[in-house]
Motif scaffolding. Structure first.
Motif, PDB file in Angstrom:
ATOM      1  N   ARG A 264       0.880  -1.148  -0.079  1.00  0.00           N
ATOM      2  CA  ARG A 264      -0.100   0.098   0.053  1.00  0.00           C
ATOM      3  C   ARG A 264       0.793   1.248  -0.223  1.00  0.00           C
ATOM      4  O   ARG A 264       0.502   2.441  -0.534  1.00  0.00           O
ATOM      5  CB  ARG A 264      -1.010  -0.275   1.286  1.00  0.00           C
ATOM      6  CG  ARG A 264      -2.038  -1.005   1.144  1.00  0.00           C
ATOM      7  CD  ARG A 264      -3.097  -1.239   2.539  1.00  0.00           C
ATOM      8  NE  ARG A 264      -3.615   0.008   2.584  1.00  0.00           N
ATOM      9  CZ  ARG A 264      -4.848   0.288   2.291  1.00  0.00           C
ATOM     10  NH1 ARG A 264      -5.427  -0.874   1.249  1.00  0.00           N
ATOM     11  NH2 ARG A 264      -5.536   1.238   2.416  1.00  0.00           N
ATOM     12  N   ASN A 269       1.673   2.120  -5.716  1.00  0.00           N
ATOM     13  CA  ASN A 269       0.484   2.815  -5.240  1.00  0.00           C
ATOM     14  C   ASN A 269       0.979   4.367  -4.977  1.00  0.00           C
ATOM     15  O   ASN A 269       0.080   5.207  -5.271  1.00  0.00           O
ATOM     16  CB  ASN A 269       0.019   2.294  -3.944  1.00  0.00           C
ATOM     17  CG  ASN A 269      -0.949   1.212  -4.085  1.00  0.00           C
ATOM     18  OD1 ASN A 269      -1.720   1.479  -4.832  1.00  0.00           O
ATOM     19  ND2 ASN A 269      -0.691   0.161  -3.291  1.00  0.00           N
ATOM     20  N   GLN A 270       2.252   4.613  -5.023  1.00  0.00           N
ATOM     21  CA  GLN A 270       2.753   6.220  -4.614  1.00  0.00           C
ATOM     22  C   GLN A 270       2.546   6.558  -6.037  1.00  0.00           C
ATOM     23  O   GLN A 270       2.170   7.724  -6.029  1.00  0.00           O
ATOM     24  CB  GLN A 270       3.974   5.864  -4.169  1.00  0.00           C
ATOM     25  CG  GLN A 270       4.051   5.790  -2.793  1.00  0.00           C
ATOM     26  CD  GLN A 270       5.612   5.828  -2.338  1.00  0.00           C
ATOM     27  OE1 GLN A 270       6.505   5.643  -2.957  1.00  0.00           O
ATOM     28  NE2 GLN A 270       5.624   5.602  -0.668  1.00  0.00           N
ATOM     29  N   ILE A 273      -1.093   7.398  -7.004  1.00  0.00           N
ATOM     30  CA  ILE A 273      -1.536   8.506  -6.092  1.00  0.00           C
ATOM     31  C   ILE A 273      -1.053   9.673  -6.507  1.00  0.00           C
ATOM     32  O   ILE A 273      -1.697  10.673  -6.764  1.00  0.00           O
ATOM     33  CB  ILE A 273      -1.435   8.125  -4.635  1.00  0.00           C
ATOM     34  CG1 ILE A 273      -2.231   6.988  -4.368  1.00  0.00           C
ATOM     35  CG2 ILE A 273      -1.657   9.422  -3.776  1.00  0.00           C
ATOM     36  CD1 ILE A 273      -1.982   6.703  -2.885  1.00  0.00           C
ATOM     37  N   HIS A 276      -2.691  11.184  -9.594  1.00  0.00           N
ATOM     38  CA  HIS A 276      -4.317  11.369  -9.250  1.00  0.00           C
ATOM     39  C   HIS A 276      -4.999  10.345 -10.107  1.00  0.00           C
ATOM     40  O   HIS A 276      -6.058  10.680 -10.231  1.00  0.00           O
ATOM     41  CB  HIS A 276      -4.794  12.689  -9.516  1.00  0.00           C
ATOM     42  CG  HIS A 276      -3.951  13.720  -8.806  1.00  0.00           C
ATOM     43  ND1 HIS A 276      -4.002  14.103  -7.523  1.00  0.00           N
ATOM     44  CD2 HIS A 276      -2.824  14.580  -9.282  1.00  0.00           C
ATOM     45  CE1 HIS A 276      -3.455  14.947  -7.084  1.00  0.00           C
ATOM     46  NE2 HIS A 276      -2.580  15.488  -8.071  1.00  0.00           N
ATOM     47  N   ILE A 278      -5.789   7.236  -8.637  1.00  0.00           N
ATOM     48  CA  ILE A 278      -6.590   6.551  -7.538  1.00  0.00           C
ATOM     49  C   ILE A 278      -6.367   7.515  -6.314  1.00  0.00           C
ATOM     50  O   ILE A 278      -5.441   8.539  -6.262  1.00  0.00           O
ATOM     51  CB  ILE A 278      -5.984   5.314  -7.376  1.00  0.00           C
ATOM     52  CG1 ILE A 278      -4.657   5.149  -7.016  1.00  0.00           C
ATOM     53  CG2 ILE A 278      -6.414   4.255  -7.995  1.00  0.00           C
ATOM     54  CD1 ILE A 278      -4.016   4.018  -6.428  1.00  0.00           C
ATOM     55  N   SER A 279      -7.355   7.583  -5.327  1.00  0.00           N
ATOM     56  CA  SER A 279      -7.192   8.303  -4.180  1.00  0.00           C
ATOM     57  C   SER A 279      -6.795   7.549  -2.855  1.00  0.00           C
ATOM     58  O   SER A 279      -6.095   7.835  -2.084  1.00  0.00           O
ATOM     59  CB  SER A 279      -8.454   9.129  -3.947  1.00  0.00           C
ATOM     60  OG  SER A 279      -9.463   8.021  -3.882  1.00  0.00           O
ATOM     61  N   THR A 280      -7.306   6.284  -2.786  1.00  0.00           N
ATOM     62  CA  THR A 280      -6.914   5.364  -1.898  1.00  0.00           C
ATOM     63  C   THR A 280      -6.166   4.023  -2.484  1.00  0.00           C
ATOM     64  O   THR A 280      -6.342   3.905  -3.776  1.00  0.00           O
ATOM     65  CB  THR A 280      -8.070   4.716  -1.139  1.00  0.00           C
ATOM     66  OG1 THR A 280      -9.045   4.324  -2.258  1.00  0.00           O
ATOM     67  CG2 THR A 280      -8.817   5.403  -0.200  1.00  0.00           C
TER      68      THR A 280
END
Lengths: 425, 342
Positions: A264, A269-270, A273, A276, A278-280
């Motif tokens: 995560r 994931n970083q 994010i 932009h 994904i947000s979670t």
């Protein structure tokens, strides 16, 4: 002339056949070491381990007198007193040899609680057999009475039925449990209750994961191999290196890298994010998605290489000919090129699918509890539970069902090509 | 001729003596191995002239079983967890300890004395949490189950042992009643119902190094964990907290594989390791609870704060019941495996 010619012919034939024999014996001689090696270190151990799935002589070996007393027992009434006294003696002997717990464990697989029953009974018997009232001098009726008054369970049929069944080393218990069934003490076979049914589902899951991985590697690998073939030979070296590279990297290292990339707070994931997208954070590590990603990564070369070796030998002239005769490019690909690559698709898929079936490390390290495959359970029963009979039954089920799938898919393939020929004829 | 014979006999005596004066001891590796070498192995070799070869394994029992069944046992003593010891002992995989040779027996904690195993040290499984993502201090397994108040995933060890006890503690069963409740069908159903509530939030771990990685990578907010690892990671600067309340303590044992040679020498080594001095040395290197009660009085306050059998922690700590698991383990393992796969 004729006669000498005939002799010469016969001689020549003799010479040829003796040369053939020489050659054959030389070949056999050359192959012998390998054959002996395979037999001694592969075939025999595998057969030995497989036999554990239905051969379990522990109880029979320890209770020969009881087996003798129970022979001919119908199983509808309690056995006669001789069986009780034989069992009483053999419980004590088995405890002295230090095998009682082991016997109990094997009886426990059939009927939970059996081990504590025989262990406590043995303790009672050896405590109460003073030199004056030695077990050997105890009358059978007295032994029966003593055992039943010590524990009422000795007056119940199921325990004796299980004992009598285990007197034969052949057992169905392990193989039945693989398909979530069990043999009741009275010999009836039923499926186990819902909260204990596991293995059919895990077997199914193993095949599902392997099939999905095979499909993904095919979808990714086919265009890759095709593209590789369209390159001029001297420019193939670099992409080929990129494909072969994973072969030279340890699987553990690659899994460890996925464990850095997928979490995560990991790179993927970083990046998502930051972009932009994904947000979670997405759950990839300890989830099915991670298992697919890592398995595809490891198995892709096994799909690309067979495909490439087949495609390399297909002349591009066939497709060009089809197109120049008016076929749509896709039609030329699908009806002319693709059928020629079927051998590669088959070889690659078989290779990837079989390798995937046995995967163990990736589901264990990257997957969650819902992604464990049958090999994880084989390892668990071999290494932790020490129930090799059941571990062996699980591997037998894996081999047998894989063989079934290959036979069926081969037949389906034949049917398909027959149907295709009819269609286009 | 005679001289030759003498040499031959002398040679044989020397070689057999040399062979007899050597034992092979296997531990779990990592920090345990590092702590055992200077506190057990080196001083024992110096005192007795018996050479000790050490090695490590990952805990799999298949290798021991294979050695025992082939009647070719090369390991003299093995470090082993309670549940593997129970299973191995009941299957005849380990020798029965001759307790008359263990001179420190009277000083040992009761759970450190078992038929096939001599307790070495007691480690605790505690609730560890990431102080970055967990606001406030969770008080025990009830808070572990409370994903509303403390959002985030939870790490648990993938075994029935421990997990079922934690579930009952979270459901409000007091420490003293856990095993009597778990011995009933209703109690087992209750534990699994409680696990059902947490199921979507659980990430399972297997190796002892995993919880701190899970916490570090943000994969979980809280996890059950071996306390020694967490203390080490905390010292290294990782933002971690420990809740001792509801921790489970269990011993690691020495066991002797069935048919291993030099049983007397091995027992001498085992007896040496549970003496007060070696235990103190070991604990100063690896914060665990001593098997030898007499060691507790010689420990400093800061040492005591880190171990499960310290008087301060004793109230909230559940001692794993080897007897319970020996009786119910096979059934609960199977039930747990079935529950996991659903």
């Amino acid at each position: 002339m004729n006669t000498t010619g005939g002799v010469r012919q016969v001689n020549a034939r003799k010479l040829a056949s003796s040369a053939r024999r020489m050659k054959r014996s030389r070949v056999i001689l050359l192959v012998t070491p390998l054959m002996v090696f395979m037999l001694a270190f592969f075939v025999l151990p595998v057969i030995n381990l497989m036999s554990k799935s239905f051969w379990d002589p522990v109880v029979a070996n320890n209770f020969p007198l009881t087996a003798y007393a129970l022979r001919g027992w119908t199983g509808t009434n309690l056995p006669n007193a001789d069986a009780y006294s034989a069992l009483a003696k053999e419980l004590v002997q088995s405890a002295k040899r230090g095998t009682l717990w082991r016997v109990g464990t094997h009886l426990d697989y059939e009927l939970p609680g059996f081990r504590s029953l025989i262990v406590s009974t043995e303790r009672f018997l050896s405590k109460n057999s003073s030199p004056q009232r030695h077990l050997n001098s105890m009358t059978p009726a007295l032994a029966q009475h003593a055992m039943i008054t010590f524990d009422q369970r000795w007056a119940r049929l199921p325990y004796w039925q299980v004992l009598s069944r285990k007197m034969s080393p052949m057992t169905l218990t392990y193989l039945l449990r693989v398909v979530d069934m069990k043999e009741l003490p009275n010999g009836a076979i039923t499926s186990v209750s819902g909260n204990q049914a596991v293995f059919a589902r895990i077997l199914l899951r193993t095949f599902k994961i392997s099939a999905v991985v095979t499909l993904i590697t095919l979808i990714l690998g086919y265009p890759l191999a095709y593209w590789l073939c369209t390159l001029p030979p001297r420019r193939r070296a670099l992409p080929m290196m990129a494909i072969l590279m994973p072969f030279w990297t340890s699987v553990m290292v690659r899994i460890a890298s996925w464990m850095v990339v997928l979490p995560r707070k990991g790179l993927v994931n970083q990046a998502l994010i930051a972009a932009h997208a994904i947000s979670t954070p997405l759950n990839m590590l300890y989830d099915r998605a991670g298992v697919y990603v890592a398995m595809v990564n490891v198995l892709l070369p096994f799909m690309v290489l067979p495909l490439y070796s087949v495609m390399r030998d297909i002349s591009r002239a066939y497709q060009m000919a089809a197109e120049s005769l008016g076929s749509h490019p896709f039609g030329a690909f699908w009806r002319v090129y693709f059928p020629l690559t079927i051998a590669g698709v088959k070889a690659g898929s078989t290779l990837v699918f079989t390798l995937a079936l046995g995967y163990f490390i990736i589901p264990a390290l990257i997957g969650g509890a819902h992604d464990e495959m049958i090999s994880n359970y084989i390892a668990y029963y071999t290494n932790t539970q020490l129930n090799w009979g059941f571990a062996s039954a699980l591997s037998v089920s894996l081999i047998a069902s894989a063989a079934c799938i290959f036979v069926v898919s081969d037949q389906v393939g034949r049917l398909w090509s027959w149907f295709r020929n009819k269609l286009y004829a | 001729m005679n001289i030759k014979l003498y040499f031959a006999i002398a040679g044989m005596l020397i070689s057999s003596a040399a062979m007899a004066k050597q034992i092979t001891v296997i531990n779990y590796g990592g920090e345990v191995a590092q702590a055992m070498r200077p506190s057990f192995v080196k001083p024992f070799e110096k005192d007795t002239n018996i050479s000790v070869i050490t090695g490590s394994y990952a805990g799999g029992q298949a290798k021991v079983k294979a050695m025992v069944e082939a009647h070719h046992v090369t390991w003299n003593a093995v470090e082993i967890e309670a549940d593997d010891l129970d299973r191995g002992c009941s299957r005849g995989l380990y020798e029965h300890i001759d307790w008359s040779t263990i001179t420190h027996k009277s000083q040992l904690e009761p759970s450190a004395v078992t038929p096939c195993g001599v307790g070495i040290f007691k480690w605790a499984t505690v609730l560890a949490y990431d102080t970055d993502s967990v606001k406030g201090k969770p008080h025990g397994w009830k808070d572990f189950w409370n994903v509303k108040k403390y959002p985030g995933k939870r790490g648990l060890r993938k075994t029935a042992r421990g997990t079922l006890e934690f579930a009952l503690l979270a459901d409000g069963v007091p420490e003293s009643k856990v095993y009597s409740v778990l011995a009933t069908h209703a109690g087992v159903a209750r534990a699994f119902r409680k696990l059902d509530q947490l199921r979507p939030h659980i990430i399972w771990w297997q190796a002892g190094a995993q919880p701190q990685q899970l916490l570090e990578s943000g994969s979980v907010a809280m996890s059950s964990a071996f306390v020694g690892r967490i203390i080490a990671a905390e010292k290294a600067g990782q933002p971690l907290g420990i809740t001792w309340n509801g921790a489970i303590g269990a011993y690691d044992y020495w066991a002797i594989p069935a048919g291993a040679p030099n049983k007397k020498l091995t027992e001498r080594f085992i007896d040496y390791t549970v003496g007060v001095e070696p235990q103190l040395k070991f604990i100063s290197r690896l914060p665990t609870g001593p098997a030898n009660r007499a060691t507790l009085t010689k420990m400093t306050k800061s040492q005591l704060a880190l171990i499960p059998n310290a008087p301060d922690h004793a109230g909230g700590i559940l001692e794993t019941s080897a007897k319970f698991w020996l009786q119910h383990g096979a059934y609960l393992d199977q039930r747990f495996a079935a529950w996991l796969s659903q």
